[in-house]
Design an enzyme around this catalytic site. Structure first.
Site, mmCIF file in Angstrom:
data_model
loop_
_atom_site.group_PDB
_atom_site.id
_atom_site.type_symbol
_atom_site.label_atom_id
_atom_site.label_comp_id
_atom_site.label_asym_id
_atom_site.label_seq_id
_atom_site.Cartn_x
_atom_site.Cartn_y
_atom_site.Cartn_z
ATOM 1 N N HIS A 95 -28.643 -31.007 8.323
ATOM 2 C CA HIS A 95 -27.664 -30.970 7.237
ATOM 3 C C HIS A 95 -27.940 -32.107 6.265
ATOM 4 O O HIS A 95 -28.148 -33.262 6.679
ATOM 5 C CB HIS A 95 -26.238 -31.090 7.766
ATOM 6 C CG HIS A 95 -25.201 -31.006 6.686
ATOM 7 N ND1 HIS A 95 -24.925 -29.829 6.024
ATOM 8 C CD2 HIS A 95 -24.402 -31.954 6.115
ATOM 9 C CE1 HIS A 95 -23.995 -30.046 5.106
ATOM 10 N NE2 HIS A 95 -23.669 -31.333 5.129
ATOM 11 N N SER A 96 -27.943 -31.805 4.966
ATOM 12 C CA SER A 96 -28.143 -32.786 3.905
ATOM 13 C C SER A 96 -29.481 -33.495 4.104
ATOM 14 O O SER A 96 -30.523 -32.837 4.129
ATOM 15 C CB SER A 96 -26.952 -33.744 3.867
ATOM 16 O OG SER A 96 -26.936 -34.499 2.685
ATOM 17 N N MET A 97 -29.515 -34.805 4.264
ATOM 18 C CA MET A 97 -30.782 -35.473 4.532
ATOM 19 C C MET A 97 -31.484 -34.847 5.726
ATOM 20 O O MET A 97 -32.722 -34.736 5.765
ATOM 21 C CB MET A 97 -30.556 -36.970 4.789
ATOM 22 C CG MET A 97 -31.842 -37.749 5.052
ATOM 23 S SD MET A 97 -31.596 -39.502 5.519
ATOM 24 C CE MET A 97 -31.139 -39.315 7.253
ATOM 25 N N ALA A 99 -31.677 -31.819 6.519
ATOM 26 C CA ALA A 99 -32.404 -30.608 6.149
ATOM 27 C C ALA A 99 -33.818 -30.941 5.692
ATOM 28 O O ALA A 99 -34.784 -30.247 6.024
ATOM 29 C CB ALA A 99 -31.651 -29.860 5.056
ATOM 30 N N SER A 122 -28.970 -26.845 5.768
ATOM 31 C CA SER A 122 -27.650 -26.723 5.134
ATOM 32 C C SER A 122 -27.369 -27.944 4.273
ATOM 33 O O SER A 122 -27.813 -29.059 4.558
ATOM 34 C CB SER A 122 -26.546 -26.542 6.190
ATOM 35 O OG SER A 122 -26.340 -27.709 6.956
#
Length: 254
Positions: A95-97, A99, A122
């Site tokens: 998720h975020s970083m 990803a 995501s």
């Protein structure tokens, strides 16, 4: 030479016992995030998937360690650790970083002959899309302001100076790593990619989420859910269902 056995114990958390024949899912948290944030997801996926969540240095039980400020170094270290966990077919979710790290680790796993089943990304625009961002250069209050904007941390914690002093160094290091990250437009993986995004995420536009398609030679899917940057908190059940479905489909394609 990194001692992979020791690093595995430091870097990976398993909250629930897997089924005997479960595929594995490695979870990579967001900037400032910790493994425990994803404990509910691990519970929702067990025992269907063997969930290993990465614990980055500089937070919680690794708070005394120096944080990492480079995505390449992060990915290299995680790749080394996962080479010791190659006993099951493995997918990567970040998720975020996380990803971006999932993508970079997948590139390294493919290059070393341990191709992952899938990458699930995501809350993050595609690797080669670029925005000029400078959160890591702000003062502490500036970082807190960004956290409030993204609604990723309970607001009562942001008013606790002691807790802030604990989490801000790791946050600054993570923002430094991800904001300095540059990915060549032509870099791809062969495994399928699923991109998940929130329809009100200030960090990722729909077009930027769709651009993940350019980074795989395999199948690509996109799902848009309601919410902002941390839409996954409000869609835990759907997130678990979608991950399990995508990993199962990727495994059947092998």
């Amino acid at each position: 030479m990194v001692d992979i056995t020791v690093d595995s114990e430091l870097w990976l958390r398993r909250f629930h016992a897997p089924g005997r024949d479960s595929h594995r899912l490695v979870v990579l948290p967001h900037a400032g995030g910790s493994a425990s944030f994803f404990r509910p997801l691990a519970a929702a996926l067990a025992p269907e998937l063997d969930v290993l969540t990465v614990q980055y240095p500089g937070r919680q039980d690794r708070r005394s360690e120096k944080s990492i400020e480079d995505i390449g170094e992060y990915a290299d270290r995680i790749h080394e650790v996962l080479l010791a966990e190659a006993d099951r077919p493995t997918a990567l979710y970040g998720h975020s970083m996380g990803a971006i790290l999932a993508f970079e680790v997948a590139c390294r796993l493919e290059a070393s002959g341990h191709a992952p089943l899938a990458v699930i990304a995501s809350g993050r625009r595609a690797p080669a899309t670029h925005r000029e961002e400078n959160v890591h250069q702000r003062d502490n209050q500036g970082i807190v302001t960004e956290l409030r904007r993204l609604s990723g941390t309970h607001t009562e914690l942001l008013g606790d100076d002691e807790i802030l002093q604990m989490i801000l160094p790791a946050l600054r290091s993570d923002y430094t790593a991800v904001e300095r990250y540059i990915c060549p437009a032509e870099r791809t993986v062969n495994c399928p990619i699923l991109a998940l995004t929130g329809d009100q995420d200030p960090r990722t536009s729909l077009d930027e989420a769709k651009a993940w398609d350019r980074h795989t030679t395999g199948r690509f899917e996109l799902e848009v859910l309601s919410g902002g940057h941390f839409f996954i908190v409000d869609h835990q059940r759907r997130l678990a269902e979608r991950i399990a479905e995508f990993v199962s489909g990727a495994a059947s394609e092998r």
